[in-house]
Design an enzyme around this catalytic site. Structure first.
Site, PDB file in Angstrom:
ATOM      1  N   ASP A 142       0.691  -1.206   0.037  1.00  7.91           N
ATOM      2  CA  ASP A 142      -0.098   0.031   0.096  1.00  7.91           C
ATOM      3  C   ASP A 142       0.819   1.191   0.054  1.00  7.91           C
ATOM      4  O   ASP A 142       0.419   2.386   0.527  1.00  7.91           O
ATOM      5  CB  ASP A 142      -0.801   0.182   1.282  1.00  7.91           C
ATOM      6  CG  ASP A 142      -0.208  -0.269   2.383  1.00  7.91           C
ATOM      7  OD1 ASP A 142       1.027  -0.147   2.388  1.00  7.91           O
ATOM      8  OD2 ASP A 142      -0.817  -1.033   3.588  1.00  7.91           O
ATOM      9  N   GLU A 187      -0.173  -9.001  -1.105  1.00 12.38           N
ATOM     10  CA  GLU A 187      -0.841  -8.601   0.197  1.00 12.38           C
ATOM     11  C   GLU A 187      -2.060  -7.766  -0.284  1.00 12.38           C
ATOM     12  O   GLU A 187      -2.250  -6.548   0.023  1.00 12.38           O
ATOM     13  CB  GLU A 187       0.033  -7.648   0.984  1.00 12.38           C
ATOM     14  CG  GLU A 187      -0.371  -7.378   2.375  1.00 12.38           C
ATOM     15  CD  GLU A 187       0.441  -6.654   3.252  1.00 12.38           C
ATOM     16  OE1 GLU A 187       0.780  -5.920   2.818  1.00 12.38           O
ATOM     17  OE2 GLU A 187       1.051  -7.172   4.365  1.00 12.38           O
ATOM     18  N   GLU A 233      -1.928   4.828   3.248  1.00 10.67           N
ATOM     19  CA  GLU A 233      -1.735   3.573   2.730  1.00 10.67           C
ATOM     20  C   GLU A 233      -3.131   2.973   2.216  1.00 10.67           C
ATOM     21  O   GLU A 233      -3.302   2.261   1.482  1.00 10.67           O
ATOM     22  CB  GLU A 233      -1.528   2.761   3.945  1.00 10.67           C
ATOM     23  CG  GLU A 233       0.101   2.882   4.022  1.00 10.67           C
ATOM     24  CD  GLU A 233       0.286   3.813   4.897  1.00 10.67           C
ATOM     25  OE1 GLU A 233      -0.272   4.824   5.323  1.00 10.67           O
ATOM     26  OE2 GLU A 233       1.801   4.165   5.295  1.00 10.67           O
ATOM     27  N   HIS A 258       5.893   5.318  13.249  1.00 14.78           N
ATOM     28  CA  HIS A 258       6.583   5.895  12.106  1.00 14.78           C
ATOM     29  C   HIS A 258       5.326   6.545  11.251  1.00 14.78           C
ATOM     30  O   HIS A 258       5.593   7.328  10.429  1.00 14.78           O
ATOM     31  CB  HIS A 258       7.402   5.211  11.341  1.00 14.78           C
ATOM     32  CG  HIS A 258       6.614   4.274  10.324  1.00 14.78           C
ATOM     33  ND1 HIS A 258       6.348   3.073  10.923  1.00 14.78           N
ATOM     34  CD2 HIS A 258       6.158   4.095   9.054  1.00 14.78           C
ATOM     35  CE1 HIS A 258       5.662   2.269  10.063  1.00 14.78           C
ATOM     36  NE2 HIS A 258       5.661   2.877   8.932  1.00 14.78           N
ATOM     37  N   ARG A 306       2.272   8.237   9.258  1.00 12.18           N
ATOM     38  CA  ARG A 306       2.296   9.723   8.893  1.00 12.18           C
ATOM     39  C   ARG A 306       1.140  10.340   9.617  1.00 12.18           C
ATOM     40  O   ARG A 306       1.128  11.535  10.308  1.00 12.18           O
ATOM     41  CB  ARG A 306       2.115   9.595   7.498  1.00 12.18           C
ATOM     42  CG  ARG A 306       2.064  11.016   6.763  1.00 12.18           C
ATOM     43  CD  ARG A 306       1.935  10.957   5.266  1.00 12.18           C
ATOM     44  NE  ARG A 306       3.081  10.525   4.549  1.00 12.18           N
ATOM     45  CZ  ARG A 306       3.851  11.231   3.879  1.00 12.18           C
ATOM     46  NH1 ARG A 306       3.772  12.467   3.895  1.00 12.18           N
ATOM     47  NH2 ARG A 306       5.248  10.728   3.483  1.00 12.18           N
ATOM     48  N   HIS A 318      12.984   5.220  12.899  1.00  9.27           N
ATOM     49  CA  HIS A 318      12.756   5.292  11.408  1.00  9.27           C
ATOM     50  C   HIS A 318      13.461   6.339  10.966  1.00  9.27           C
ATOM     51  O   HIS A 318      13.395   7.441  11.533  1.00  9.27           O
ATOM     52  CB  HIS A 318      10.974   5.382  11.202  1.00  9.27           C
ATOM     53  CG  HIS A 318      10.785   5.092   9.839  1.00  9.27           C
ATOM     54  ND1 HIS A 318      11.015   6.141   8.642  1.00  9.27           N
ATOM     55  CD2 HIS A 318      10.416   4.273   9.154  1.00  9.27           C
ATOM     56  CE1 HIS A 318      10.336   5.610   7.451  1.00  9.27           C
ATOM     57  NE2 HIS A 318      10.157   4.544   7.822  1.00  9.27           N
TER      58      HIS A 318
HETATM   59  N1  UDP Z   1      11.896  -3.786  10.552  1.00  6.25           N
HETATM   60  C1  UDP Z   1      13.250  -3.741  10.524  1.00  6.25           C
HETATM   61  N2  UDP Z   1      14.410  -3.103  11.001  1.00  6.25           N
HETATM   62  C2  UDP Z   1      13.780  -2.366  12.093  1.00  6.25           C
HETATM   63  C3  UDP Z   1      12.307  -1.993  12.395  1.00  6.25           C
HETATM   64  C4  UDP Z   1      11.574  -2.739  11.530  1.00  6.25           C
HETATM   65  O1  UDP Z   1      13.767  -4.561   9.488  1.00  6.25           O
HETATM   66  O2  UDP Z   1      14.636  -1.736  12.984  1.00  6.25           O
HETATM   67  C5  UDP Z   1      11.123  -4.525   9.508  1.00  6.25           C
HETATM   68  C6  UDP Z   1       9.848  -5.256  10.276  1.00  6.25           C
HETATM   69  O3  UDP Z   1      10.546  -6.740  10.703  1.00  6.25           O
HETATM   70  C7  UDP Z   1       8.977  -5.563   9.281  1.00  6.25           C
HETATM   71  C8  UDP Z   1       9.067  -4.063   8.589  1.00  6.25           C
HETATM   72  O4  UDP Z   1      10.227  -3.560   8.988  1.00  6.25           O
HETATM   73  O5  UDP Z   1       9.215  -6.584   8.294  1.00  6.25           O
HETATM   74  C9  UDP Z   1       7.952  -3.133   8.651  1.00  6.25           C
HETATM   75  O6  UDP Z   1       8.409  -1.989   8.244  1.00  6.25           O
HETATM   76  P1  UDP Z   1       7.496  -0.554   8.583  1.00  6.25           P
HETATM   77  O7  UDP Z   1       7.266  -0.856  10.055  1.00  6.25           O
HETATM   78  O8  UDP Z   1       8.419   0.614   8.108  1.00  6.25           O
HETATM   79  O9  UDP Z   1       6.401  -0.617   7.637  1.00  6.25           O
HETATM   80  P2  UDP Z   1       4.797  -1.305   7.615  1.00  6.25           P
HETATM   81  O10 UDP Z   1       4.897  -2.432   8.001  1.00  6.25           O
HETATM   82  O11 UDP Z   1       3.787  -0.282   8.812  1.00  6.25           O
HETATM   83  O12 UDP Z   1       4.401  -0.835   6.414  1.00  6.25           O
END
Ligand code: UDP
Length: 395
Positions: free
Chosen positions: A98, A120, A134, A211, A213, A244
């Site tokens: 997304d 997904e 998203e 993180h 927005r 982040h």
């Molecule tokens: N993640 C990572 N290192 C970190 C924090 C998170 O590799 O320091 C990974 C986590 O394991 C997951 C992904 O980042 O697979 C999630 O990304 P994020 O939270 O940025 O985005 P969202 O999932 O909310 O779209």
């Protein structure tokens, strides 16, 4: 003979994590040609994931510009992809989730005449403003997609409700769980010695990731302050917060933590190292989508600091609690979990909510079927869907 060409496009860390197992799987199959185009939306973080899965992108659009707005980044992604596909279009383009990279790649692929495959697919919070952007991005992709790879039955049901034909939906499980299982999480060592000491130490560990927005400018700070305040009264507990890289997120996190040494802010961890940290956690406080899926798979309770979630399965199974971002509520919920180990154990029970680690082979099978690739190539893939037993997954 020219093989069908699939271009997998992604730009951010979560997309890289969830696309990587599929790219590896598709590249094992000899009836198709699979390329990877990275947009560069999250430069270092996505590069790290690619490297850890041995993926060298075929094209790098390198769109990231310091201080660019969402619209500027989106427009750069769209223009660069349109140029990439202007001569010859791929037969199909895979987009994940997304993000702006996914939404704009779907539109560019559609304009170029390629079939859009959505990995997904079907997650919905029901609120266009949460998560923003998203929810809008994933709703934009759905009408353009020829194949919807839904991670769960509930995501598939959302798509059917919106009128997507059942034969165009395949429930695969989430490839993020494949990624987690393929990383040798337990044997990881941390580049950051402070995190290594914490993981090897005696404290109970609360992992925090924030993180989103829509939480900027207040809610994000309230969450971090609530964690700091709760830990101030509990010397046996420490929080680790991988920050982040977004400058606004960093500024808010630093200001909210101040000089409180109970919340250790570190750089984003490589995905496998983050997996080890998460597996050691007492609980996680997060607004992340991917972390809401990974934590239950590791038996770690999740406090979701958002107003809505599209991952209802975790809440329904009791593995996650949707607690919003109000400071007093976050503090009370975290304190309640820290002070009641039985409650923690009850939340830690549900493990395979989002996949069994074989989503990528199922997705690759479905993609081959879409492109009319013969079954002989399919059977070469590891984890052919006919070998799988999970009842929650169909192919
Ligand atoms: N993640 C990572 N290192 C970190 C924090 C998170 O590799 O320091 C990974 C986590 O394991 C997951 C992904 O980042 O697979 C999630 O990304 P994020 O939270 O940025 O985005 P969202 O999932 O909310 O779209």
């Amino acid at each position: 003979m020219t093989l069908p060409w699939i271009d997998v496009v992604y730009g951010t860390r979560p997309e890289a994590v969830k696309c990587a197992p599929l790219v590896v799987e598709l590249r094992r199959r000899d009836g198709i040609r699979t390329t990877v185009t990275v947009t560069g939306q999250h430069r270092e973080m996505a590069d790290e994931v690619n490297a850890s899965f041995g993926i060298r992108p075929d094209a790098d659009l390198d769109v990231l510009r310091h201080g660019a707005t969402l619209a500027q980044t989106s427009s750069a992604i769209f223009s660069a992809l349109s140029r990439r596909w202007s001569g010859t279009a791929p037969d199909a383009v895979v987009v994940q989730g997304d993000t702006a990279s996914a939404a704009l790649a779907a539109v560019a692929a559609y304009y170029a005449g390629a079939r859009v495959i959505h990995l997904e697919a079907g997650l919905r919070s029901g609120n266009l403003l949460s998560p923003f952007p998203e929810e809008g991005n994933r709703r934009l992709i759905a009408p353009l997609a020829s194949l919807h790879l839904a991670p769960t039955e509930s995501a598939a049901a959302n798509l059917r409700t919106e009128g997507v034909a059942t034969e165009n939906i395949v429930v695969t499980g989430n490839t993020g769980i494949d990624a987690l299982r393929q990383q040798a999480v337990c044997s990881q060592h941390f580049d950051d010695p402070v995190v290594e000491d914490i993981v090897n130490g005696w404290h109970r560990v609360v992992v925090v990731t924030v993180h989103r927005r829509e939480s900027w400018g207040g809610p994000l700070s309230h969450v971090v302050e609530a964690v700091a305040e709760t830990l101030a009264h509990r010397p046996g507990v420490i929080a680790v917060l991988p920050a982040h890289p977004n400058p606004q997120v960093r500024a808010e996190v630093r200001a909210a933590v101040g000089d409180n040494d109970r919340v250790v802010v570190c750089e984003p961890l490589p995905h496998a190292q983050f997996g080890r940290l998460l597996s050691r956690a007492y609980c996680v406080v997060t607004d992340s989508g991917g972390v809401q899926e990974e934590a239950p798979a590791l038996g770690v309770p999740v406090l979701v600091v958002r107003e809505t979630t599209e991952r209802d399965e975790g809440v329904a199974a009791g593995a996650a609690r949707l607690i919003g971002t109000q400071r007093e509520i976050v503090a009370a919920e975290l304190a309640a979990l820290l002070d009641d180990e039985d409650a923690r154990e009850r939340m830690a029970g549900a493990r395979s909510l989002y996949g069994d680690g074989y989503a990528a082979p199922r997705a690759a099978d479905a993609i081959e079927r879409l492109l009319g690739v013969t079954a002989s190539a399919t059977l070469m893939g590891r984890g052919d869907s006919s070998e799988l037993t999970s009842t929650s997954v169909s192919a």
